[in-house]
Design a protein around this motif. Structure first.
Motif, PDB file in Angstrom:
ATOM      1  N   SER A 414       0.804  -1.224   0.000  1.00  0.00           N
ATOM      2  CA  SER A 414       0.000   0.000   0.000  1.00  0.00           C
ATOM      3  C   SER A 414       0.840   1.279   0.000  1.00  0.00           C
ATOM      4  CB  SER A 414      -0.933   0.018   1.219  1.00  0.00           C
ATOM      5  OG  SER A 414      -0.176  -0.004   2.430  1.00  0.00           O
ATOM      6  N   ALA A 415       2.122   1.199   0.260  1.00  0.00           N
ATOM      7  CA  ALA A 415       2.959   2.399   0.339  1.00  0.00           C
ATOM      8  C   ALA A 415       3.464   2.794  -1.043  1.00  0.00           C
ATOM      9  CB  ALA A 415       4.145   2.144   1.267  1.00  0.00           C
ATOM     10  N   ASP A 416       3.625   4.103  -1.241  1.00  0.00           N
ATOM     11  CA  ASP A 416       4.100   4.597  -2.535  1.00  0.00           C
ATOM     12  C   ASP A 416       5.456   4.007  -2.896  1.00  0.00           C
ATOM     13  OD1 ASP A 416       1.831   6.103  -2.860  1.00  0.00           O
ATOM     14  OD2 ASP A 416       2.743   7.959  -2.111  1.00  0.00           O
ATOM     15  N   ASP A 417       6.335   3.866  -1.891  1.00  0.00           N
ATOM     16  CA  ASP A 417       7.664   3.304  -2.140  1.00  0.00           C
ATOM     17  C   ASP A 417       7.728   1.830  -1.747  1.00  0.00           C
ATOM     18  OD1 ASP A 417       7.626   3.444   0.592  1.00  0.00           O
ATOM     19  OD2 ASP A 417       9.508   4.565   0.801  1.00  0.00           O
ATOM     20  N   LEU A 418       6.548   1.215  -1.641  1.00  0.00           N
ATOM     21  CA  LEU A 418       6.414  -0.198  -1.261  1.00  0.00           C
ATOM     22  C   LEU A 418       7.069  -0.499   0.081  1.00  0.00           C
ATOM     23  CD1 LEU A 418       6.833  -2.036  -4.702  1.00  0.00           C
ATOM     24  CD2 LEU A 418       4.787  -1.063  -3.639  1.00  0.00           C
ATOM     25  N   GLY A 419       7.076   0.509   0.953  1.00  0.00           N
ATOM     26  CA  GLY A 419       7.582   0.303   2.303  1.00  0.00           C
ATOM     27  C   GLY A 419       9.086   0.313   2.418  1.00  0.00           C
ATOM     28  N   PHE A 420       9.785   0.766   1.369  1.00  0.00           N
ATOM     29  CA  PHE A 420      11.249   0.797   1.421  1.00  0.00           C
ATOM     30  C   PHE A 420      11.739   1.708   2.533  1.00  0.00           C
ATOM     31  CE2 PHE A 420      15.208   2.776  -0.507  1.00  0.00           C
ATOM     32  CZ  PHE A 420      16.050   1.730  -0.146  1.00  0.00           C
ATOM     33  N   SER A 421      11.094   2.864   2.712  1.00  0.00           N
ATOM     34  CA  SER A 421      11.459   3.788   3.787  1.00  0.00           C
ATOM     35  C   SER A 421      10.579   3.562   5.001  1.00  0.00           C
ATOM     36  CB  SER A 421      11.323   5.242   3.320  1.00  0.00           C
ATOM     37  OG  SER A 421      11.587   6.125   4.395  1.00  0.00           O
ATOM     38  N   ALA A 422      11.188   3.634   6.161  1.00  0.00           N
ATOM     39  CA  ALA A 422      10.461   3.394   7.411  1.00  0.00           C
ATOM     40  C   ALA A 422       9.903   4.664   8.021  1.00  0.00           C
ATOM     41  CB  ALA A 422      11.390   2.712   8.414  1.00  0.00           C
ATOM     42  N   VAL A 423      10.095   5.814   7.379  1.00  0.00           N
ATOM     43  CA  VAL A 423       9.640   7.077   7.960  1.00  0.00           C
ATOM     44  C   VAL A 423       8.521   7.671   7.111  1.00  0.00           C
ATOM     45  CG1 VAL A 423      11.875   7.565   9.004  1.00  0.00           C
ATOM     46  CG2 VAL A 423      11.395   8.415   6.711  1.00  0.00           C
ATOM     47  N   ASP A 424       7.728   8.528   7.744  1.00  0.00           N
ATOM     48  CA  ASP A 424       6.596   9.135   7.046  1.00  0.00           C
ATOM     49  C   ASP A 424       7.035  10.234   6.078  1.00  0.00           C
ATOM     50  OD1 ASP A 424       4.784   7.511   8.381  1.00  0.00           O
ATOM     51  OD2 ASP A 424       4.589   8.922  10.056  1.00  0.00           O
ATOM     52  N   VAL A 425       8.071  10.968   6.460  1.00  0.00           N
ATOM     53  CA  VAL A 425       8.539  12.074   5.622  1.00  0.00           C
ATOM     54  C   VAL A 425       9.804  11.619   4.898  1.00  0.00           C
ATOM     55  CG1 VAL A 425       9.343  14.453   5.569  1.00  0.00           C
ATOM     56  CG2 VAL A 425       7.582  13.766   7.213  1.00  0.00           C
ATOM     57  N   VAL A 426       9.669  11.399   3.597  1.00  0.00           N
ATOM     58  CA  VAL A 426      10.792  10.952   2.775  1.00  0.00           C
ATOM     59  C   VAL A 426      11.412  12.167   2.107  1.00  0.00           C
ATOM     60  CG1 VAL A 426      11.481   9.513   0.830  1.00  0.00           C
ATOM     61  CG2 VAL A 426       9.716   8.708   2.417  1.00  0.00           C
ATOM     62  N   THR A 427      12.701  12.374   2.341  1.00  0.00           N
ATOM     63  CA  THR A 427      13.364  13.567   1.811  1.00  0.00           C
ATOM     64  C   THR A 427      13.884  13.370   0.397  1.00  0.00           C
ATOM     65  OG1 THR A 427      15.454  12.868   2.829  1.00  0.00           O
ATOM     66  CG2 THR A 427      14.024  14.321   4.116  1.00  0.00           C
ATOM     67  N   SER A 428      14.086  12.135  -0.016  1.00  0.00           N
ATOM     68  CA  SER A 428      14.622  11.870  -1.351  1.00  0.00           C
ATOM     69  C   SER A 428      13.952  10.622  -1.930  1.00  0.00           C
ATOM     70  CB  SER A 428      16.141  11.642  -1.296  1.00  0.00           C
ATOM     71  OG  SER A 428      16.806  12.763  -0.773  1.00  0.00           O
ATOM     72  N   LYS A 429      13.808  10.587  -3.229  1.00  0.00           N
ATOM     73  CA  LYS A 429      13.260   9.390  -3.860  1.00  0.00           C
ATOM     74  C   LYS A 429      14.292   8.271  -3.793  1.00  0.00           C
ATOM     75  CE  LYS A 429      14.671  10.508  -8.623  1.00  0.00           C
ATOM     76  NZ  LYS A 429      14.187  10.744 -10.011  1.00  0.00           N
ATOM     77  N   PRO A 430      13.860   7.015  -3.860  1.00  0.00           N
ATOM     78  CA  PRO A 430      14.810   5.905  -3.783  1.00  0.00           C
ATOM     79  C   PRO A 430      15.885   6.006  -4.855  1.00  0.00           C
ATOM     80  CG  PRO A 430      12.572   5.100  -3.520  1.00  0.00           C
ATOM     81  CD  PRO A 430      12.470   6.546  -3.915  1.00  0.00           C
ATOM     82  N   TRP A 431      17.073   5.510  -4.529  1.00  0.00           N
ATOM     83  CA  TRP A 431      18.226   5.644  -5.425  1.00  0.00           C
ATOM     84  C   TRP A 431      17.998   4.941  -6.758  1.00  0.00           C
ATOM     85  CZ3 TRP A 431      22.063   1.950  -6.986  1.00  0.00           C
ATOM     86  CH2 TRP A 431      21.812   0.645  -6.551  1.00  0.00           C
ATOM     87  N   LEU A 432      17.185   3.904  -6.764  1.00  0.00           N
ATOM     88  CA  LEU A 432      16.681   3.295  -7.987  1.00  0.00           C
ATOM     89  C   LEU A 432      15.155   3.330  -7.923  1.00  0.00           C
ATOM     90  CD1 LEU A 432      18.881   0.109  -8.605  1.00  0.00           C
ATOM     91  CD2 LEU A 432      18.673   2.094 -10.114  1.00  0.00           C
ATOM     92  N   PRO A 433      14.488   3.422  -9.053  1.00  0.00           N
ATOM     93  CA  PRO A 433      13.025   3.474  -9.015  1.00  0.00           C
ATOM     94  C   PRO A 433      12.432   2.213  -8.387  1.00  0.00           C
ATOM     95  CG  PRO A 433      13.846   4.083 -11.192  1.00  0.00           C
ATOM     96  CD  PRO A 433      15.020   3.551 -10.430  1.00  0.00           C
ATOM     97  N   VAL A 434      11.372   2.410  -7.621  1.00  0.00           N
ATOM     98  CA  VAL A 434      10.629   1.279  -7.088  1.00  0.00           C
ATOM     99  C   VAL A 434       9.950   0.564  -8.262  1.00  0.00           C
ATOM    100  CG1 VAL A 434       8.615   0.632  -5.714  1.00  0.00           C
ATOM    101  CG2 VAL A 434      10.254   2.313  -4.837  1.00  0.00           C
ATOM    102  N   ALA A 435      10.035  -0.759  -8.273  1.00  0.00           N
ATOM    103  CA  ALA A 435       9.412  -1.544  -9.342  1.00  0.00           C
ATOM    104  C   ALA A 435       7.960  -1.826  -8.960  1.00  0.00           C
ATOM    105  CB  ALA A 435      10.179  -2.840  -9.555  1.00  0.00           C
ATOM    106  N   HIS A 436       7.048  -1.079  -9.520  1.00  0.00           N
ATOM    107  CA  HIS A 436       5.646  -1.246  -9.129  1.00  0.00           C
ATOM    108  C   HIS A 436       5.067  -2.568  -9.616  1.00  0.00           C
ATOM    109  CE1 HIS A 436       5.117   2.552  -7.080  1.00  0.00           C
ATOM    110  NE2 HIS A 436       5.812   3.122  -8.035  1.00  0.00           N
ATOM    111  N   ALA A 437       5.778  -3.225 -10.544  1.00  0.00           N
ATOM    112  CA  ALA A 437       5.376  -4.579 -10.927  1.00  0.00           C
ATOM    113  C   ALA A 437       5.555  -5.556  -9.767  1.00  0.00           C
ATOM    114  CB  ALA A 437       6.200  -5.044 -12.130  1.00  0.00           C
TER     115      ALA A 437
END
Length: 549
Positions: A414-437
């Motif tokens: 359910s998370a936009d980053d698929l739960g990669f980050s454990a915090v509510d406020v994400v300061t930067s996008k993941p270093w590689l794109p999250v694979a929504h597949a």
């Protein structure tokens, strides 16, 4: 020195490889870190692994994402601190998990203080800590050796007006192991982490430490025709026989020194990565005798070939060569396309993934699971503009690089980053794109599905711990079959017949002639096969574990 006790936890133990950048981000900066790993260790313990292998987290300019080390004895700030590492080790041990770390000894970063000093002149104290050589009379490199990342293995340096050797990026100069001071310094860095409580090492490029001191040319192998799956047609590195640039006899002597050091610490181990023209022979050589590597793995199951005859040939050759050697079998790692895609294509059959896992967990040796394989993650598709891997950027478009297997771990659907980050406020996008597949395959989704691949792995690993022949037993290959891979694992009087139909058609397999009554072993989770008299009938991608009764 006194040789410490070793409980051989690694012998048959299941190792779970963690690529820290992509595992879990504790602070929202888009990069996985040690605190993130620590927070997710319960998941690894629940999976049933015996230990973890952490890819590099040392200080580094990150030209090759940590495999270019600038300080062997400190944590890169993007991953945390030494205190974070100590906390990770403490938590892992509390969960019953061993901790292995990735040690990159063959080369350093060009920003390492050793290389900065070495390149400053031809007569400084570290002048020969790296592999330097004069140009030929026409200015060309000293020999024909090639870099795995493309082009010559020699880079011209304007300070010394000499070439230095690099098996990988030009920013990864090779250390000169012919210098005893280099060996001593590197052994000191290994000791540093042992004293902090690590339980072992994964040794990157473990057969690359020494080069031919005479710098002789490698003989030609010839341009590949496409018939040899071991040769990458788009990379000329495979067009040579690598006789002189790696796997030298002196390498074994250094590994003996390394083993002597580890033997001073109780219950430690090391697994070496072996990449060579005949990797299986090198694995056998490097693990025999009990005085070098505890175990090693090569690349024979890291390609696309996965037919029953092919896997049979790999096992047959290793068993012929191995003697007392011990392999570590991986189906994926951070450098190759995920096995769900390599073996299963764009839409991998779930039964194939279960069969492959069951086969891997029943081989003689120690299985290594790469993060996400237990979820059945396919290779992610990465756009060129999002690529980070220098190898992929260089070899594009015929080779897409290694980023597709390194995308962030999907923890929460359910998370936009698929739960990669454990915090509510994400300061930067993941270093590689999250694979929504990967969203439908997220860990939290599969944990709630009794028939998911994740729960299959959990059941399989728990069952395996109760089957001593699968951990410690001998392996007897049964005759090659066009569809079925079959072997017997035995310890004392206990025997387990392992049968795997690596085809999309039904197959039959007769029980060994010497066997009397037999019965399917329950509770492994593997299905798709049944006994009809003395014949095992396997559905497509079906298999079974059978016991003599």
């Amino acid at each position: 020195m006194t040789k410490a006790a070793n409980n051989n936890w690694w012998r048959g133990g299941v190792i779970y490889q963690i690529y820290p950048r992509s595992f879990a981000d504790s602070n929202g900066d888009g990069i996985g870190d040690l605190a993130g790993v620590t927070a997710r260790l319960d998941y690894v313990a629940q999976l049933g692994a015996d230990g973890i292998w952490l890819s590099p987290f040392f200080k580094s300019p990150m030209k090759d994402f940590g495999y270019d080390v600038s300080d062997y004895c400190d944590v890169d700030p993007m991953f945390g601190t030494l205190a974070d590492f100590r906390a990770l080790v403490e938590r892992a041990h509390a969960l019953g998990l061993k901790v292995m770390i990735d040690q990159v000894l063959s080369h350093s970063a060009d920003q390492h203080p050793w290389f900065v000093e070495s390149r400053s002149s031809k007569d400084n104290p570290k002048a020969d800590w790296y592999v330097w050589a004069d140009a030929k009379s026409d200015g060309t490199p000293p020999n024909n050796w090639l870099s795995i990342f493309g082009g010559s293995a020699w880079q011209w340096d304007t300070r010394r007006c000499q070439y230095y050797m690099h098996n990988f990026l030009t920013s990864q100069p090779d250390l000169n192991f012919h210098n005893p001071e280099v060996q001593d310094a590197l052994l000191g860095t290994v000791k540093f982490w042992l004293d902090l409580g690590v339980d072992g090492y994964r040794l990157d490029t473990a057969n690359f430490y020494f080069h031919d001191a005479k710098l002789r040319d490698n003989p030609p192998r010839g341009r590949p025709t496409g018939e040899d799956p071991a040769v990458n047609a788009v990379n000329p590195y495979g067009w040579q026989w690598h006789k002189h640039d790696k796997s030298q006899p002196e390498n074994l002597v250094f590994l003996q020194r390394l083993r002597t050091l580890l033997d001073e610490y109780p219950n430690t181990t090391m697994v070496g990565e072996i990449g060579d023209d005949d990797g299986l022979a090198r694995v056998a050589e490097y693990t025999q005798g009990g005085d070098k590597l505890h175990m090693a793995y090569c690349f024979d199951l890291l390609g696309s070939a996965h037919s029953a005859p092919y896997i049979h040939s790999v096992l047959e050759r290793f068993e012929q060569l191995a003697g007392g050697g011990w392999p570590c079998w991986a189906l994926s790692n951070h450098d190759v396309t995920r096995f769900a895609t390599r073996w299963g294509g764009d839409t991998p059959n779930p039964q194939l993934l279960r069969l492959a896992a069951a086969m891997q967990m029943s081989l003689r040796g120690s299985p290594c699971i790469y993060q996400g394989d237990e979820l059945g993650l396919p290779e992610a598709v990465i756009a060129f503009e999002d690529l980070q891997d220098p190898y992929g950027i260089t070899m594009w478009p015929e080779f897409k690089g290694r980023d597709g297997c390194r995308t962030p771990m999907p923890w929460q659907a359910s998370a936009d980053d698929l739960g990669f980050s454990a915090v509510d406020v994400v300061t930067s996008k993941p270093w590689l794109p999250v694979a929504h597949a990967h969203q439908s395959l997220a860990a939290d989704v599969q944990a709630q599905q009794p028939d998911s691949l994740l729960n299959f792995y959990r059941q399989l690993l728990a069952w395996r711990k109760q089957q001593s022949p699968l951990i410690n037993g001998r392996l007897q290959l049964l005759p090659s079959h066009p569809q079925v891979l079959a072997f017997v694992r035995s310890e004392g009087a206990q025997q387990i017949l392992c049968v795997f139909n690596f085809s999309d058609a039904e197959a039959t397999f007769a029980l060994p002639a010497a066997w009397g009554e037999a019965a399917l072993l329950p509770s492994s989770g593997l299905d798709g096969a049944g006994l009809q008299g003395r014949t095992l009938v396997c559905k497509p991608w079906g298999g079974a574990f059978v016991a003599a009764v």
